[in-house]
Design a protein around this motif. Structure first.
Motif, short mmCIF file in Angstrom:
data_model
loop_
_atom_site.label_atom_id
_atom_site.label_comp_id
_atom_site.label_asym_id
_atom_site.label_seq_id
_atom_site.Cartn_x
_atom_site.Cartn_y
_atom_site.Cartn_z
N ARG A 43 -9.36 -4.51 2.62
CA ARG A 43 -8.42 -3.43 2.87
C ARG A 43 -7.02 -3.92 2.52
O ARG A 43 -6.52 -4.87 3.13
N ASP A 44 -6.45 -3.29 1.53
CA ASP A 44 -5.09 -3.62 1.09
C ASP A 44 -4.93 -5.11 0.84
O ASP A 44 -3.98 -5.76 1.29
N GLY A 45 -5.91 -5.66 0.13
CA GLY A 45 -5.82 -7.04 -0.30
C GLY A 45 -6.34 -8.07 0.66
O GLY A 45 -6.26 -9.27 0.38
N ALA A 99 0.84 -1.20 0.00
CA ALA A 99 0.00 0.00 0.00
C ALA A 99 0.87 1.25 0.00
O ALA A 99 0.58 2.23 -0.69
N PHE A 100 1.97 1.21 0.75
CA PHE A 100 2.89 2.35 0.80
C PHE A 100 3.45 2.63 -0.59
O PHE A 100 3.52 3.78 -1.05
N ILE A 114 -1.96 -12.71 -0.65
CA ILE A 114 -2.17 -11.27 -0.53
C ILE A 114 -1.45 -10.53 -1.66
O ILE A 114 -2.03 -9.63 -2.30
N ARG A 115 -0.21 -10.91 -1.91
CA ARG A 115 0.51 -10.28 -3.01
C ARG A 115 -0.18 -10.57 -4.35
O ARG A 115 -0.24 -9.70 -5.21
N HIS A 116 -0.66 -11.78 -4.51
CA HIS A 116 -1.38 -12.11 -5.75
C HIS A 116 -2.57 -11.17 -5.93
O HIS A 116 -2.83 -10.66 -7.04
N ASN A 156 -8.73 -8.83 -4.39
CA ASN A 156 -8.66 -7.46 -4.90
C ASN A 156 -10.06 -6.93 -5.21
O ASN A 156 -10.22 -5.93 -5.92
N ALA A 157 -11.10 -7.61 -4.69
CA ALA A 157 -12.46 -7.09 -4.77
C ALA A 157 -12.63 -5.98 -3.74
O ALA A 157 -11.74 -5.72 -2.92
#
Length: 965
Positions: free
Chosen positions: A670-672, A567-568, A617-619, A651-652
């Motif tokens: 939130r953020d994935g 997110a940063f 999460i990265r995906h 990512n919805a």
């Protein structure tokens, strides 16, 4: 040529292509093999693997102390190495190993050992191998190449010191010609590996852990890494990459070790990814005898298909060198065309468009094999990064294996290639140069990183070092940016940050905005971030057991979770992107724990490449298409009626959770991540991702029953019959419905036919089980960890590979892999024999000497030193020549007896053994001779008495003398 116009280059190339088509010599030169094929049989170039049948000794073999003059005198002379380096070293009972080989992995972890080396003692070991070399290779270039030795290495060839090398990440290249024997005379390679020292603070392994090669080139040849391509668009500006034509300037560094000047024609061509020939060029020059020269030519490519992570298009570049009209050398390789530019406002631009780096840092060890990573595992690991949505890898903190870069080119993974040591010392500058030469033709390499987190980065000394290092990189590759991974004191002066093309920030979240504001024209990169901690598949943490919940909620004080770290970056388009620490767990640096934890907890994947929550999460954060995944599972026996933590990566905008067909919860993403704590009840859990009022993605997770069987899932079903093409096989337990059981912890055994098990692992950072198989590689044992384990297998070519897994109380599992032939040529090892080399020669005599004499202690001069392979003219006035050897047979021969074999004896000769004549060679013509050696321990005496009275001419031992079974 770089300043030529597009039209000029295209026109000249068309003319060259027409001329080439009419030239029979050059047309033959351009009739190159298909992409990926080995050189044609008429090519003098050979690259042969030296990986099978090395003899290995764990521990040092001390050199004998020098306690007398004779020993000290012999020690100072070439060819007289002792101990494990001696030609006649008794290695008959050493273990046989195949490379790559990491001997540290077989060491039992020791709580008193270095924790950053995974508590594994590294120590010292020896490797030995014999080879025969083709007599045709006497002329030209002949190199022995070690791609990587961890860490300190000393190499002897035929008992003579050939090289010393420090550094486990860069190759050692030895010119073999001054040391080599040819034909039927074997050569002995001895390597002492000292891994007591270390270069890093992570597990580095030990031994000959990368490939070893014999590389042969003709007298006229392209020098190693001497073919350099620097593609670029002909237009200007960021749009030029995609809007017009390209030029591919080539330089070839050529050498001629022959005795005469050579008329050289260099012919090059470029083939498109679809196999279409798109460009050709040639150049002519004279290459002086015993000299070097550089050829330069340019290929023109109209509107090429560009390389990118989305489309890793690779052309095939082929270059041939003809000397006096005859093919002398050829080289080919993949070539990607792309532009990379780092911009202070827009981040990294690939082919003129912003391309945020979605990268991972990774060390090079893997479950079961340590740092001895087969080529195919680089492919597997990079594919896992791509499946996570990533597009880049930082080779932290050292030069990568060549095969990793080849895989990165194919798979579209951008590489930040990192140097190991900040220094201007000659050997470290050589290592940096080796890194640049290795990577400069690879489209995947986007930048060079000079160092990582150095304490002298804010100092005049640091600046002086970086100035020299950057100048070296610029000399070898003026096309790529230079960066470094820095961790604080960025505003201090002097500072190496001021010397960089791109300033890399390791963490530093509190200072990067201020730095950007103070230096708005400097491109910036998050060279390292995140450092989240988790244990794969653990729903909850247990510090006492060294378990961290796999929920992306724990990070080191200087880091962030996966969600927060990206997110940063995503909020700052001027950042070129980032590299999360780390893509995979790695041995050593077991933050925040110590013993008995032996590996890190940082990875988005574990040591096997199995996903953690960070992967999902990265995906979700890195993918443009809808993503949703439930984590860790929905199997919590004994927790019925209690709330359990569930993470949904997506990512919805919103996730709804359903159990048994009923919606039980909703939460924003939130953020994935959407987080839930539903009350557990067995059944089917459904997660739906919502965006703009409609479902865009869904995932289900079904409660598993009790395990009833094992299952084997290979990464692929075809394998080549060579160790480099290993296949990772996932081992799991399943219930009666075939559902994987994510909480299974069963121990199991494996057996293979038609191949070998290279290693086993399960991703547990606290693993106490050995990862190495049985000595023959046919069997091994491991335990499931949170439902999964992995075996690495390779085929031996004897037929299909059959792998069977068994466990108490569970049905066995089987898998079969189809085996294709090996594709890499190898140089066989020579069967072990003891060379008899340390001969002494009495002065030629008019009187018959007495065989079986013992030389006086310390007599270096009355009797000459000589070695097999030389003959001498006879003297009618002194026709008697006596050669004498004192030797101690190896243990096996001493116990059972053996045979002394003379490859070629020239002259009439008597053979005496221990003072007794055992053979007469009456014919003076060169001939082999074999003499039985009875059993017996201790020193033995061998004499060859030449009688040149009747047939003067030449006499001597014209070939190798050896003792074998």
């Amino acid at each position: 040529m770089l300043s030529a116009s597009r039209r000029t280059i295209l026109a000249s190339t068309a003319a060259m292509a027409a001329a080439l088509a009419r030239s029979p010599i050059v047309a033959q030169a351009l009739a190159a093999p298909a992409a990926g094929a080995p050189p044609q049989p008429d090519s003098p170039r050979r690259r042969l693997s030296l990986e099978a049948d090395w003899r290995f000794h764990a521990g040092d073999i001390p050199f004998a102390p020098l306690l007398d003059h004779e020993a000290a005198y012999a020690h100072a002379k070439a060819g007289n190495a002792t101990g494990g380096a001696a030609e006649d070293c008794d290695d008959g009972d050493w273990a046989m190993v195949t490379l790559p080989h990491d001997f540290a992995l077989g060491q039992a972890p020791d709580p008193a050992a270095n924790p950053d080396q995974a508590y594994r003692p590294r120590g010292i070991a020896w490797y030995r191998r014999g080879v025969l070399l083709d007599p045709a290779w006497r002329e030209g270039a002949l190199d022995l190449v070690f791609d990587g030795i961890a860490t300190n290495a000393t190499v002897w060839i035929n008992g003579t010191l050939a090289a010393r090398h420090f550094g486990g990440y860069t190759p050692l290249v030895i010119d073999l010609l001054p040391f080599a024997r040819f034909g039927e005379e074997p050569n002995t390679i001895a390597v002492r590996v000292d891994a007591q020292d270390s270069e890093g603070w992570w597990y580095e392994g030990a031994g000959l852990y990368r490939h070893v090669w014999i590389e042969r080139r003709a007298p006229v040849h392209i020098v190693r890494h001497g073919l350099v391509a620097r593609p670029h668009p002909l237009g200007q500006g960021d749009n030029a990459a995609t809007s017009g034509d390209w030029a591919v300037p080539l330089t070839l560094d050529l050498a001629n070790s022959g005795a005469a000047d050579a008329a050289i024609t260099v012919a090059a061509r470029l083939t498109a990814p679809d196999g279409t020939a798109v460009a050709a060029a040639q150049a002519a020059l004279t290459l002086p005898a015993q000299g070097q020269a550089q050829a330069a030519l340019t290929l023109a490519v109209p509107r090429p298909r560009l390389w990118s992570p989305a489309d890793p298009a690779l052309y095939r570049l082929e270059a041939r060198v003809l000397a006096n009209g005859v093919l002398a050398d050829q080289e080919s390789g993949a070539l990607g065309l792309r532009t990379v530019r780092f911009d202070a406002d827009r981040g990294m631009l690939l082919n003129g468009e912003p391309c945020p780096i979605k990268g991972v840092c990774a060390h090079q060890d893997h479950a079961g094999v340590g740092v001895a990573v087969p080529d195919s595992l680089w492919d597997y690991r990079l594919r896992r990064i791509r499946e996570m949505g990533g597009n880049a890898l930082r080779t932290a903190h050292h030069a990568p294996a060549p095969e990793l870069l080849e895989a990165a080119d194919r798979l579209g993974v951008m590489i930040l290639a990192e140097n190991r040591t900040l220094s201007a010392a000659p050997d470290t500058l050589d290592a940096l140069a080796a890194l640049v030469r290795l990577g400069r033709n690879h489209a995947s390499v986007i930048a060079w990183s000079l160092c990582n987190e150095e304490s002298i980065q804010a100092s005049g000394i640091g600046v002086a070092m970086v100035t020299r290092m950057k100048a070296l990189v610029r000399t070898l590759d003026p096309t790529r940016a230079v960066t470094a991974a820095l961790n604080g004191a960025m505003e201090a002066e002097p500072n190496i940050a001021d010397m960089l093309d791109v300033v890399g920030f390791n963490y530093g979240r509190g200072s990067i905005d201020a730095y950007h504001a103070a230096h708005p024209t400097r491109p910036l990169l998050s060279s390292e971030d995140t450092s989240a901690l988790m244990t794969r598949g653990a729903a909850t943490g247990d510090a006492a057991r060294h378990v961290i919940a796999d929920d992306d909620m724990t990070a080191v004080p200087w880091g962030q979770t996966n969600s927060a770290a990206w997110a940063f970056i995503a909020q700052r388009p001027w950042l070129a992107g980032g590299f999360l620490w780390t893509g995979f767990d790695y041995r050593g640096e077991a933050t925040p724990f110590g013993w008995p934890s032996t590996s890190s907890f940082f990875g988005a994947m574990d040591l096997c490449g199995f996903a953690k929550s960070g992967f999902h999460i990265r995906h979700a954060l890195w993918s443009a298409t809808p993503v949703i995944a439930i984590w860790p599972h929905w199997t919590f026996p004994g927790s019925e009626g209690r709330a359990v933590p569930i993470l949904v990566a997506s990512n919805a905008d919103l996730v709804s959770l359903h159990l048994g067909g009923q919606e039980i919860a909703r939460a924003p993403v939130r953020d994935g991540v959407a987080r839930f704590t539903p009350v557990y009840a067995p059944g089917r859990l459904l997660a739906q991702g919502w965006r703009d009022g409609r479902v865009v993605a869904s995932a289900t997770c079904v409660t598993a029953g009790a395990p009833v069987a094992l299952r084997l899932v290979p990464d692929r079903l075809r394998i080549r019959a060579e160790r480099r093409d290993a296949v990772p096989v996932t081992v799991m337990a399943v219930d009666d419905a075939g559902q994987s059981v994510p909480v299974a912890q069963h121990g199991f055994a494996l057996h293979v036919e038609g191949g070998q098990i290279l290693g086993l692992g399960n991703g547990d950072p606290n693993l106490a089980l050995p990862e190495t198989p049985a000595a023959d590689g046919r069997s091994g044992a491991m335990a499931l960890f949170n439902g999964l384990a992995q075996a690495i297998v390779c085929a031996d070519g004897s037929g299909p590979l059959h792998l069977v897994a068994t466990a108490a109380g569970l049905a066995p599992a089987r898998c079969v892999l189809r085996v294709d032939p090996a594709t890499v040529a190898a140089l066989p090892a020579v069967p072990p024999a003891q060379p008899l080399t340390e001969w002494r020669q009495a002065p030629a005599s008019a009187q018959r000497p007495v065989p079986g004499q013992r030389l006086g202690d310390g007599d270096m001069n009355s009797w000459a030193w000589t070695k097999p392979g030389a003959t001498q003219p006879t003297d009618p006035a002194a026709p008697w020549v006596l050669l004498h050897l004192a030797f101690t047979p190896r243990r096996a021969v001493a116990a059972k007896g053996g045979t002394v074999r003379f490859a070629s004896v020239v002259g009439r000769a008597e053979i005496w053994l221990d003072g007794v004549r055992v053979a007469l060679k009456a014919d003076p013509a060169p001939a082999p001779l074999a003499i039985p050696l009875p059993p017996g321990s201790g020193e033995r005496l061998l004499d060859v008495l030449f009688d040149n009275r009747v047939t003067p001419g030449r006499c001597g031992l014209a070939g190798m003398v050896s003792l074998g079974a």
